[in-house]
Design a protein around this motif. Sequence first.
Motif, PDB file in Angstrom:
ATOM      1  N   GLY A 296       0.793  -1.243   0.000  1.00 45.04           N
ATOM      2  CA  GLY A 296       0.000   0.000   0.000  1.00 45.04           C
ATOM      3  C   GLY A 296       0.816   1.279   0.000  1.00 45.04           C
ATOM      4  O   GLY A 296       0.427   2.262   0.624  1.00 45.04           O
ATOM      5  N   PHE A 297       1.954   1.298  -0.717  1.00 47.68           N
ATOM      6  CA  PHE A 297       2.750   2.523  -0.801  1.00 47.68           C
ATOM      7  C   PHE A 297       2.862   3.003  -2.251  1.00 47.68           C
ATOM      8  O   PHE A 297       2.727   2.230  -3.189  1.00 47.68           O
ATOM      9  N   THR A 298       3.118   4.306  -2.390  1.00 46.43           N
ATOM     10  CA  THR A 298       3.317   4.928  -3.702  1.00 46.43           C
ATOM     11  C   THR A 298       4.605   5.725  -3.638  1.00 46.43           C
ATOM     12  O   THR A 298       4.882   6.363  -2.624  1.00 46.43           O
ATOM     13  N   SER A 343       1.959   6.767   1.817  1.00 45.26           N
ATOM     14  CA  SER A 343       0.888   5.769   1.859  1.00 45.26           C
ATOM     15  C   SER A 343      -0.053   6.019   0.674  1.00 45.26           C
ATOM     16  O   SER A 343      -0.485   7.152   0.440  1.00 45.26           O
ATOM     17  N   SER A 344      -0.350   4.961  -0.094  1.00 43.92           N
ATOM     18  CA  SER A 344      -1.199   5.126  -1.287  1.00 43.92           C
ATOM     19  C   SER A 344      -2.566   5.671  -0.900  1.00 43.92           C
ATOM     20  O   SER A 344      -3.149   6.495  -1.603  1.00 43.92           O
ATOM     21  N   GLU A 345      -3.072   5.221   0.245  1.00 45.48           N
ATOM     22  CA  GLU A 345      -4.409   5.642   0.666  1.00 45.48           C
ATOM     23  C   GLU A 345      -4.452   7.160   0.867  1.00 45.48           C
ATOM     24  O   GLU A 345      -5.344   7.841   0.376  1.00 45.48           O
ATOM     25  N   GLU A 348      -3.810   8.982  -2.719  1.00 48.99           N
ATOM     26  CA  GLU A 348      -4.884   8.920  -3.711  1.00 48.99           C
ATOM     27  C   GLU A 348      -5.999   9.924  -3.421  1.00 48.99           C
ATOM     28  O   GLU A 348      -6.600  10.482  -4.324  1.00 48.99           O
ATOM     29  N   ARG A 351      -4.462  13.195  -4.777  1.00 43.76           N
ATOM     30  CA  ARG A 351      -3.527  13.005  -5.880  1.00 43.76           C
ATOM     31  C   ARG A 351      -3.417  14.229  -6.804  1.00 43.76           C
ATOM     32  O   ARG A 351      -2.327  14.785  -6.995  1.00 43.76           O
ATOM     33  N   SER A 371       2.709   3.353  -8.207  1.00 46.07           N
ATOM     34  CA  SER A 371       1.923   2.868  -7.061  1.00 46.07           C
ATOM     35  C   SER A 371       2.166   1.370  -6.879  1.00 46.07           C
ATOM     36  O   SER A 371       3.083   0.818  -7.475  1.00 46.07           O
ATOM     37  N   SER A 372       1.354   0.747  -6.097  1.00 50.96           N
ATOM     38  CA  SER A 372       1.454  -0.691  -5.761  1.00 50.96           C
ATOM     39  C   SER A 372       2.864  -1.126  -5.357  1.00 50.96           C
ATOM     40  O   SER A 372       3.429  -2.072  -5.856  1.00 50.96           O
ATOM     41  N   GLU A 422       4.058  -4.905  -5.198  1.00 49.04           N
ATOM     42  CA  GLU A 422       3.166  -5.623  -4.261  1.00 49.04           C
ATOM     43  C   GLU A 422       3.024  -7.108  -4.596  1.00 49.04           C
ATOM     44  O   GLU A 422       2.891  -7.935  -3.712  1.00 49.04           O
TER      45      GLU A 422
END
Length: 437
Positions: A296-298, A343-345, A348, A351, A371-372, A422
């Motif tokens: 879950g990181f970008t 953190s991707s969450e 996003e 963004r 991402s991923s 991921e």
Amino acid sequence: METIVVKFGGSSLADAGQFRKVADIIKADDRRRFVVASAPGKRSDSDTKVTDLLYRCYDQAVAGGDYGSVLEQIKARFSDIISELGVDFALDSEIDVIRRHLSAEPSRDYMASRGEYLNSKILAAYLGFPFYDAAPLIRFAADGTFDEEQTNANLSAVLAMVECAVVPGFYGATEDGAVHTFSRGGSDVTGSLVARAINATVYENWTDVSGMLFTDPRIVSNPQTIEYITYRELRELSYMGASVLHEDAVFPVRKAGIPINIRNTNCPADKGTMIVAALPKEFRMRTVTGIAGRKGFTSILLEKSSMNSEVGFGAKMLGVLAKHGVSFEHCPTGIDTMSVVVSSEQFEEHRAAVLDDLNEVLQPESIVVESSLAMIAIVGHGMVAARGSAARIFRAVADAGINIRMIDQGSSELNIILGVDENDFEEAIRSIYREFR
Ligand code: ADP
Ligand code: ASP
Ligand code: MG
């Protein structure tokens, strides 16, 4: 007099059979006088934690839906325990209080806290120990920040006067009495606070595994138990995903130099893991103490010629992220490139605005977003002295045919962090595990 604080997690108190094991553990050592309890957890993989049912009940109540059947499910979890143990407990009136709360102006934290509240009251009745509610003791400021010193003063004042007690984990309250919870898994923090307040000899944290394991048992089957680990190593591993102990549970006991002992309620004879400030002299330090990771990181990579000579470039980049409430995890840099891992969450959600601002403020030649990404931390004080540890990690991952997308060696030399796709996460962990087990 020696005193042990024991905290039992959700799986240790999931049903009447588990309550009996808990009582046996407490009775086996008369130093175990202060007990912190979680809400009933899962009885099997397909089961639902009572805390999750409580959140669901709250969500349905505020959406104006029918929360009756979820509340019945919650009540049934407790009534099964009460009737099987033969405890005298007025569950109906407790559930009525919750029902009245839901029909007025429900609070999400209050609802979530009822799992710990009821389970601790039942456990106190079963053990014959007095119950002390956490709400007047564990203090949060009006803005929700935790007030550790006030909490320590409250807990010390009350618990110093008593022989034994059961205190519910996970929550406290603001000065006006509004219940406030820690983040998920927060009963570990309550246990640590109680241990500090009574200056315990040891803080025993009882769960469903025989200690902190070398890596996640859901990824590698039967990893060995870590016998000794320092507070610092443990914090790195728990922050990076070794979810056996809440990452903030270290602070209160570390201040007081109290060791944490992670133990298994289902195998009480196992010694578990000792978490200490410094490893005992006779203990042979391993190169790597443990491996953990999360998905879950970008990564956001900025390229700009001569960026290294532009004073304040990094500060501006992090400033843009801060403005949008995105916190950064890692920040590897080159001469003309700088990347941040977030953190991707969080990313996003903002963004478009983040990318617009980065372009406007920094005017880079390019921005590449990947991402991923999964991050893996290889942690150990022993790596500083062992030459070639990094080479061993990279070779193991390369031999597994996995491409490393990012490397960051923590400035403390306590950890090496890898970023991989991921999809490669589990296999990368397994390959590093095989190298260092
Ligand atoms: P509790 O309900 O007792 O607080 P948790 O579910 O919070 O228990 O934590 C225990 C779980 O943590 C284990 O069942 C295991 O699946 C998971 N876990 C993840 N990484 C590790 C690790 N490195 N060592 C031990 N357990 C781990
Ligand atoms: N019951 C809470 C949770 O599920 C707190 C805890 O178990 O520590 O997160
Ligand atoms: Mg837990």
